[in-house]
Structures are given as C-alpha cells and as structure tokens.
Motif scaffolding. Structure first.
Motif, PDB file in Angstrom:
ATOM      1  N   SER A 141      76.504  41.526  34.694  1.00  0.00           N
ATOM      2  CA  SER A 141      76.525  41.933  33.286  1.00  0.00           C
ATOM      3  C   SER A 141      76.658  43.446  33.109  1.00  0.00           C
ATOM      4  N   PHE A 142      76.978  44.146  34.205  1.00  0.00           N
ATOM      5  CA  PHE A 142      77.267  45.586  34.217  1.00  0.00           C
ATOM      6  C   PHE A 142      76.030  46.462  34.023  1.00  0.00           C
ATOM      7  N   GLN A 143      75.144  46.118  33.066  1.00  0.00           N
ATOM      8  CA  GLN A 143      73.892  46.850  32.843  1.00  0.00           C
ATOM      9  C   GLN A 143      74.118  48.325  32.533  1.00  0.00           C
ATOM     10  N   LEU A 144      75.125  48.598  31.721  1.00  0.00           N
ATOM     11  CA  LEU A 144      75.353  49.968  31.254  1.00  0.00           C
ATOM     12  C   LEU A 144      74.579  50.191  29.948  1.00  0.00           C
ATOM     13  N   LEU A 145      74.156  51.430  29.731  1.00  0.00           N
ATOM     14  CA  LEU A 145      73.454  51.772  28.485  1.00  0.00           C
ATOM     15  C   LEU A 145      74.496  52.033  27.400  1.00  0.00           C
ATOM     16  N   PRO A 146      74.490  51.252  26.312  1.00  0.00           N
ATOM     17  CA  PRO A 146      75.560  51.353  25.317  1.00  0.00           C
ATOM     18  C   PRO A 146      75.620  52.683  24.586  1.00  0.00           C
ATOM     19  N   SER A 147      74.510  53.408  24.538  1.00  0.00           N
ATOM     20  CA  SER A 147      74.482  54.678  23.804  1.00  0.00           C
ATOM     21  C   SER A 147      74.936  55.859  24.652  1.00  0.00           C
ATOM     22  N   PRO A 166      80.597  52.239  26.652  1.00  0.00           N
ATOM     23  CA  PRO A 166      80.870  50.905  27.187  1.00  0.00           C
ATOM     24  C   PRO A 166      81.635  49.996  26.233  1.00  0.00           C
ATOM     25  N   SER A 167      81.350  50.078  24.931  1.00  0.00           N
ATOM     26  CA  SER A 167      82.045  49.228  23.955  1.00  0.00           C
ATOM     27  C   SER A 167      83.525  49.547  23.846  1.00  0.00           C
ATOM     28  N   GLN A 168      83.922  50.711  24.335  1.00  0.00           N
ATOM     29  CA  GLN A 168      85.328  51.117  24.301  1.00  0.00           C
ATOM     30  C   GLN A 168      86.052  50.814  25.610  1.00  0.00           C
ATOM     31  N   LEU A 169      85.362  50.195  26.543  1.00  0.00           N
ATOM     32  CA  LEU A 169      85.925  49.889  27.858  1.00  0.00           C
ATOM     33  C   LEU A 169      86.061  48.385  28.044  1.00  0.00           C
ATOM     34  N   SER A 170      87.060  47.980  28.807  1.00  0.00           N
ATOM     35  CA  SER A 170      87.211  46.571  29.154  1.00  0.00           C
ATOM     36  C   SER A 170      86.127  46.167  30.146  1.00  0.00           C
ATOM     37  N   GLY A 171      86.009  44.853  30.398  1.00  0.00           N
ATOM     38  CA  GLY A 171      85.026  44.392  31.372  1.00  0.00           C
ATOM     39  C   GLY A 171      85.252  44.981  32.746  1.00  0.00           C
ATOM     40  N   PHE A 226      72.891  46.303  46.538  1.00  0.00           N
ATOM     41  CA  PHE A 226      72.752  44.898  46.161  1.00  0.00           C
ATOM     42  C   PHE A 226      73.708  44.611  45.005  1.00  0.00           C
ATOM     43  N   ALA A 227      74.492  43.542  45.130  1.00  0.00           N
ATOM     44  CA  ALA A 227      75.441  43.161  44.082  1.00  0.00           C
ATOM     45  C   ALA A 227      75.229  41.690  43.740  1.00  0.00           C
ATOM     46  N   ASP A 228      74.965  41.420  42.457  1.00  0.00           N
ATOM     47  CA  ASP A 228      74.703  40.052  41.999  1.00  0.00           C
ATOM     48  C   ASP A 228      75.880  39.570  41.158  1.00  0.00           C
ATOM     49  N   GLU A 229      76.716  38.703  41.737  1.00  0.00           N
ATOM     50  CA  GLU A 229      77.911  38.157  41.073  1.00  0.00           C
ATOM     51  C   GLU A 229      78.732  39.280  40.421  1.00  0.00           C
ATOM     52  N   PRO A 230      79.163  40.293  41.198  1.00  0.00           N
ATOM     53  CA  PRO A 230      79.819  41.466  40.602  1.00  0.00           C
ATOM     54  C   PRO A 230      81.159  41.179  39.938  1.00  0.00           C
ATOM     55  N   THR A 231      81.781  40.032  40.226  1.00  0.00           N
ATOM     56  CA  THR A 231      83.057  39.697  39.590  1.00  0.00           C
ATOM     57  C   THR A 231      82.928  38.499  38.652  1.00  0.00           C
ATOM     58  N   ASP A 282      88.314  38.463  34.996  1.00  0.00           N
ATOM     59  CA  ASP A 282      89.426  37.570  35.313  1.00  0.00           C
ATOM     60  C   ASP A 282      89.826  37.763  36.774  1.00  0.00           C
ATOM     61  N   THR A 283      90.685  36.867  37.275  1.00  0.00           N
ATOM     62  CA  THR A 283      91.009  36.834  38.704  1.00  0.00           C
ATOM     63  C   THR A 283      91.617  38.145  39.190  1.00  0.00           C
ATOM     64  N   GLU A 284      92.583  38.674  38.447  1.00  0.00           N
ATOM     65  CA  GLU A 284      93.261  39.898  38.881  1.00  0.00           C
ATOM     66  C   GLU A 284      92.321  41.095  38.862  1.00  0.00           C
ATOM     67  N   THR A 285      91.565  41.231  37.775  1.00  0.00           N
ATOM     68  CA  THR A 285      90.612  42.342  37.673  1.00  0.00           C
ATOM     69  C   THR A 285      89.529  42.217  38.734  1.00  0.00           C
ATOM     70  N   GLY A 286      89.041  40.979  38.951  1.00  0.00           N
ATOM     71  CA  GLY A 286      88.029  40.748  39.970  1.00  0.00           C
ATOM     72  C   GLY A 286      88.498  41.149  41.353  1.00  0.00           C
ATOM     73  N   ALA A 287      89.769  40.848  41.662  1.00  0.00           N
ATOM     74  CA  ALA A 287      90.317  41.212  42.972  1.00  0.00           C
ATOM     75  C   ALA A 287      90.333  42.726  43.146  1.00  0.00           C
TER      76      ALA A 287
END
Length: 222
Positions: A91-97, A137-142, A162-167, A171-176
């Motif tokens: 879920s990225f866990q970025l601070l929106p502000s 973050p709201s101005q950036l894609s996933g 540690f990475a928990d389901e990072p992709t 989508d498939t292309e972005t995940g790759a």
C-alpha cells in the motif's frame, strides 16, 4: 543475519485462540534474498512482521544481526529498525501531506543525516523520478508511488529490507519494472532482502523461497 527459533504467534478469538504461526525455525544469511510464499492466510505477513520487530511473538525468538528482539523494549526495537531495516509495502505507506522528496527525506532526517535532501533527491533520480520530487502522492501513479517507497527504503542504506507484496497493487508491466528496480538497487547495496509475495516471477528472482502452509514451514528451497 536473521534467525527465528520455534516462533509461535497466537491471537485471542471468540471461543479460544487462533494459532497463526506454528514453531517457525528459519535462518537467512547476510545479503541473501528470500521469498516467503504460500496461500492467503498461511501466516506470511505475520512472519514478516515478527522478523522485522513490528509485532511480538507469543513464544520463540527472533534475532536480527545477532540482537535478540525479545530482550528489547518497544523503543529499543524502533531504534534497531531505524538503524538496520527498510520497508516496502503493498500500500506504499507514503504520507499524503508530504512531497515525494519529503517522504524520502523523513526517515533520513529522523536518523540524523545532515545530507538528507541531497541523498533523497539522488535516490529519486535513481528510480527515475527526478522530475517529480515536488509532487504529492495523490499526483503520482501507483507505480510512481511504489518507486518513491523504494527510494525511501534504500536511501538509509539498511542492512535488511522487508517487502510485503510490493507489486500487489500494480499492473503487470509496472510490477515488472518495480521488480527490476528492487533487485537492481538491492544487488548494488548488498542488502539482505526478505519479501512476501504471491507472484512466481518475483519469487523466482530470489536466491531461495520459503513456503508456509497453515502457519507451518513446509518447504525451504533454493
């Protein structure tokens, strides 16, 4: 680098206790990359959280870089994570502000790095976001948000990532592309990488995979 011994996790539920992890014995060497795989509900994320010191075990032990987590209080575990550990979440866990730059700078500033801004900017350029440092973050894609999260995780040069389901949210292309970046920077820094994933393409990039089933370690293979 990371070791667990008879690691147990139980939680109270209506009518009794639910055993989430059942006596996990696992050792991960320095600079090794390990994928934790298994069906949903098998205990993967719980194991990751216990190894990272984000949660406390019901019984058993966890060592990070020779330090017994059970001997530390909450503040000491937080200090250990700040000094040695990085995280990348689904879920990225970025601070929106905060802007992309500020999100990457924050843990560096908390750790007392005097060059936090230049280091953060350098890592954002490294993940191809040098032109998006002032974006929120709201101005950036996933995919862009996950690249910010990767820059934030690696900027502090952790010895363990540690990475928990990072992709999982990509989508498939972005995940790759994210997978390529994750392993490229990890290889450069020699970080010990432990990740939870459902994706074979991600697990296949690791040195080894560990399979959980119903809270038990059923397979550990190269």
């Amino acid at each position: 680098m990371i070791k667990t011994e008879n690691l147990l996790k139980r939680v109270e539920v209506a009518g009794g206790q639910l055993e989430i992890l059942k006596g996990i014995d696992l050792e991960i060497k320095a600079s090794e990359s390990v994928a934790i795989v298994g069906a949903s509900g098998s205990g993967k994320s719980t194991l990751l959280g216990l190894m990272a010191g984000l949660d406390e075990a019901t019984d058993g032990k966890v060592w990070i870089d020779g330090v017994d987590l059970q001997q530390l209080d909450e503040d000491e575990r937080a200090l250990l994570r700040a000094e040695k550990v990085g995280f990348v979440f689904q879920s990225f866990q970025l601070l929106p502000s905060l802007t992309a730059l500020e999100n990457v700078m924050l843990p560096l500033e908390l750790a007392g790095h005097s060059d936090a801004e230049s280091r953060a900017a350098g890592f954002l350029a490294r993940v191809e976001l040098g032109e998006r440092v002032t974006h929120y973050p709201s101005q950036l894609s996933g995919g862009e948000q996950q690249r910010v999260a990767i820059a934030r995780a690696f900027a502090a040069e952790p010895v363990i990532l540690f990475a928990d389901e990072p992709t999982g949210n990509l989508d498939t292309e972005t995940g790759a592309h994210i997978i390529d970046l994750l392993f490229e920077i990890n290889r450069e820094q020699g970080t010990t990488l432990v990740l939870v994933t459902h994706e074979s393409r991600l697990a296949d990039r690791c040195d080894r995979r560990v399979r959980l089933h119903a809270g038990a370690l059923v397979e550990a293979q190269a």
